[in-house]
Design a protein around this motif. Structure first.
Motif, short mmCIF file in Angstrom:
data_model
loop_
_atom_site.label_atom_id
_atom_site.label_comp_id
_atom_site.label_asym_id
_atom_site.label_seq_id
_atom_site.Cartn_x
_atom_site.Cartn_y
_atom_site.Cartn_z
N TYR A 283 0.83 -1.20 0.00
CA TYR A 283 0.00 0.00 0.00
C TYR A 283 0.87 1.26 0.00
O TYR A 283 0.53 2.26 -0.65
CB TYR A 283 -0.94 -0.01 1.20
CG TYR A 283 -2.27 -0.70 0.90
CD1 TYR A 283 -3.38 0.04 0.51
CD2 TYR A 283 -2.39 -2.07 0.98
CE1 TYR A 283 -4.59 -0.59 0.22
CE2 TYR A 283 -3.59 -2.72 0.69
CZ TYR A 283 -4.68 -1.97 0.30
OH TYR A 283 -5.87 -2.57 0.01
N ASP A 287 1.39 4.77 -2.65
CA ASP A 287 1.14 6.06 -1.99
C ASP A 287 -0.22 6.05 -1.29
O ASP A 287 -0.99 7.02 -1.35
CB ASP A 287 1.21 7.21 -3.01
CG ASP A 287 1.38 8.58 -2.34
OD1 ASP A 287 1.81 8.60 -1.16
OD2 ASP A 287 1.06 9.60 -2.98
N MET A 288 -0.52 4.91 -0.63
CA MET A 288 -1.79 4.74 0.08
C MET A 288 -1.50 4.17 1.48
O MET A 288 -2.11 3.23 1.92
CB MET A 288 -2.72 3.79 -0.70
CG MET A 288 -3.14 4.31 -2.06
SD MET A 288 -3.99 3.03 -3.04
CE MET A 288 -5.37 2.63 -1.96
N TRP A 389 -8.38 1.53 4.71
CA TRP A 389 -7.82 2.76 4.15
C TRP A 389 -8.92 3.75 3.78
O TRP A 389 -8.81 4.96 4.07
CB TRP A 389 -6.98 2.41 2.92
CG TRP A 389 -6.28 3.59 2.32
CD1 TRP A 389 -5.08 4.10 2.69
CD2 TRP A 389 -6.76 4.41 1.24
NE1 TRP A 389 -4.75 5.20 1.92
CE2 TRP A 389 -5.77 5.41 1.01
CE3 TRP A 389 -7.91 4.41 0.45
CZ2 TRP A 389 -5.92 6.38 0.03
CZ3 TRP A 389 -8.04 5.38 -0.53
CH2 TRP A 389 -7.06 6.35 -0.73
N GLN A 393 -9.62 7.38 5.41
CA GLN A 393 -9.53 8.54 4.53
C GLN A 393 -10.83 9.33 4.44
O GLN A 393 -10.88 10.35 3.76
CB GLN A 393 -9.13 8.08 3.12
CG GLN A 393 -7.71 7.54 3.02
CD GLN A 393 -6.67 8.60 3.30
OE1 GLN A 393 -6.77 9.75 2.85
NE2 GLN A 393 -5.66 8.25 4.09
N ARG A 484 -5.24 6.16 -9.14
CA ARG A 484 -5.41 7.40 -8.40
C ARG A 484 -6.64 8.18 -8.88
O ARG A 484 -7.44 8.66 -8.08
CB ARG A 484 -4.14 8.26 -8.54
CG ARG A 484 -4.15 9.50 -7.62
CD ARG A 484 -2.84 10.24 -7.77
NE ARG A 484 -1.72 9.40 -7.40
CZ ARG A 484 -1.34 9.19 -6.14
NH1 ARG A 484 -2.01 9.77 -5.15
NH2 ARG A 484 -0.32 8.42 -5.88
#
Length: 498
Positions: A283, A287-288, A389, A393, A484
């Motif tokens: 992840y 970039d998560m 995630w 977020q 993304r």
């Protein structure tokens, strides 16, 4: 009455008498006067006189006996020659009849019946009479006289007409063909008739006379339809049915695990921690990064079901849930020490302990079903990590197909990183995705690679409208717009971009 003479001729006594009387009549034919003292007077044509030889009566009788013996000998010779002619004619007639029958059988040869979509033929042994010969298609030598086979548009010595499987002569009335190869019917059945991979018996025909069986769409394991209803267990990981000659491992919660899946199975929470770190790195490469440290627990099936009941929201993959991302406070029974394998392939001495979940954020824990292979456990963990995630977020509440679909996309992507086939899929994810993970994974065994392909196949072919259709819509969006951009569109609209 019959008399046997030298040479084996059997002559009727009455026939001999008849021949002698005919000869005597010929001798005395035309006689008109009595003989006296051996003198014979007669007239012929122009009254010319002929005189018989004179002699005594004994001489005449001796001469008469010689003539009778000669007549008998001539009669016997004629009968003997007549018998030989009859015998020769009879022998010739038998040969002609035999040749006619052989030719008629060749002309009357009918196409043989078919056996299970292959040709089944009836070899015809033929006896040709002396003087007729053919070339054997097996040894390419002259057959000559005697018995041989006439089939497949060729002639064969009986010992040259052999089965392709066992190499023994085919002497049965029927045989089977596959391509240009000949088989005993039993050898063909052994080699080509499908066998059940569960009971190892030939798969029987249905009432319509057709061979009917079931086959796994990925493993192509063939089995009798009856095994779907007779309690034959399946592996809880790869879904293959348990063969009767192979014992699956019985886990404590009632599931069965095949020996291949057991080889890489993750059995307790401690054993799963390195895999958890690998998913976190995956992840981060996208970039998560998951900012919160979310507890990971391996649990039994019953504990997972109980935790699912305690959740207010969420959609779960039926018929069995194998992972959960929890957001409620509750106490969960987790596996602290892995079981050992005991007698009868049963797991024993597993130690569990209660674990109280406290709510410090929107995610309290991730639960994974224990006893699954490493690659399957990792794909489930990657799926549940995506749930965590998005919640951390601040994603809005999404429709089930969108949330579960994008989570399946991440699980599928992680599986791809475990093999050389990983790529960016034209922008599906960044080129740096899990390069370190591929370095750490090491060389996979052929069996583990096959399991990984199966777990990918499960995701791709899922027929459910939530997990299956959701994955395909999400995968298409990520392939077209990139991960993304797809996530940003989901955040803004709650839907996949089209």
């Amino acid at each position: 009455m019959y008399v046997l003479f030298a040479g084996g001729n059997l002559i009727d006594y009455e026939q001999i008498t008849f021949c002698i009387m005919n000869w005597i009549k010929k001798v005395f034919k035309g006689c008109a006067h009595k003989s006296s003292e051996g003198h014979y007077h007669g007239h012929y044509a122009e009254d010319r006189q002929f005189y018989a030889p004179s002699g005594s009566g004994d001489a005449w009788r001796e001469h008469e006996n010689e003539e009778i013996d000669r007549a008998i000998a001539l009669s016997l010779l004629e009968e003997s020659q007549k018998g030989r002619r009859v015998k020769d004619d009879k022998s010739q007639l038998e040969d002609d009849e035999q040749l006619a029958r052989a030719i008629q059988e060749s002309l009357n040869f009918e196409p043989p019946p078919q056996y299970e979509n292959v040709n089944t033929y009836q070899p015809m042994p033929v006896h040709f009479p002396t003087g007729y010969s053919r070339i054997c298609a097996g040894c390419n030598t002259e057959i000559g006289c005697g018995r041989f086979l006439n089939c497949l548009s060729a002639f064969w010595h009986p010992e040259c007409f052999r089965c392709h499987a066992c190499n023994l002569p085919i002497s049965d009335y029927e045989f089977s063909m596959s391509g240009n190869y000949r088989f005993h019917k039993s050898c063909y059945k052994e080699q080509y008739h499908p066998k059940c991979d569960v009971c190892n018996h030939f798969i029987s025909t249905n009432p319509a006379g057709l061979i009917e069986y079931r086959a796994h769409p990925f493993w192509m394991q063939k089995y009798c339809p009856s095994h779907e209803h007779d309690g034959t267990p399946r592996c809880c990981s790869c879904e293959r049915m348990e063969p009767h000659d192979t014992g699956y491992v019985a886990l404590n919660d009632g599931r069965k695990l095949c020996l291949e899946c057991l080889d890489s199975a993750v059995m307790d929470t401690k054993q799963c921690q390195p895999l958890y770190l690998d998913i976190q790195e995956f992840y981060e490469s996208l970039d998560m990064k998951v900012e919160q440290q979310v507890p990971l627990l391996l649990v039994e099936r019953q504990a997972l079901n109980d935790a699912r009941e305690g959740e207010k929201n969420g959609h779960y993959h039926m018929p069995e849930t194998r992972g959960l991302c929890l957001s409620e406070e509750q106490t969960v029974s987790t596996i602290r020490r892995r079981p050992r394998l005991g007698t009868g392939n049963r797991s024993m001495d597993m130690i569990t302990e209660p674990y109280k979940l406290t709510r410090r954020c929107d995610v309290t824990a991730i639960l994974i079903l224990y006893g699954l292979p490493r690659l399957l456990t990792g794909s489930i963990l990657a799926h549940e990590m995506m749930h965590a995630w998005m919640r951390l977020q601040g994603f809005r509440t999404l429709s089930q197909d969108v949330e579960e679909g994008i989570c399946q996309v991440l699980a599928h992507m992680w599986l791809l990183t475990q093999f050389d086939s990983a790529s960016d899929s034209n922008g599906a994810w960044t080129s740096s995705s899990s390069s370190s993970s591929r370095l750490k994974k090491g060389k996979r065994s052929q069996l583990e690679r096959k399991l990984g392909e199966f777990f990918k196949h499960q995701i791709e072919s899922d027929a459910s409208p939530v997990y299956g259709d959701g994955f395909r819509a999400g995968h298409q969006a990520v392939y077209k717009y990139g991960l993304r951009n797809t996530l940003e569109h989901i955040r803004m609209t709650g839907r996949f971009p089209h």
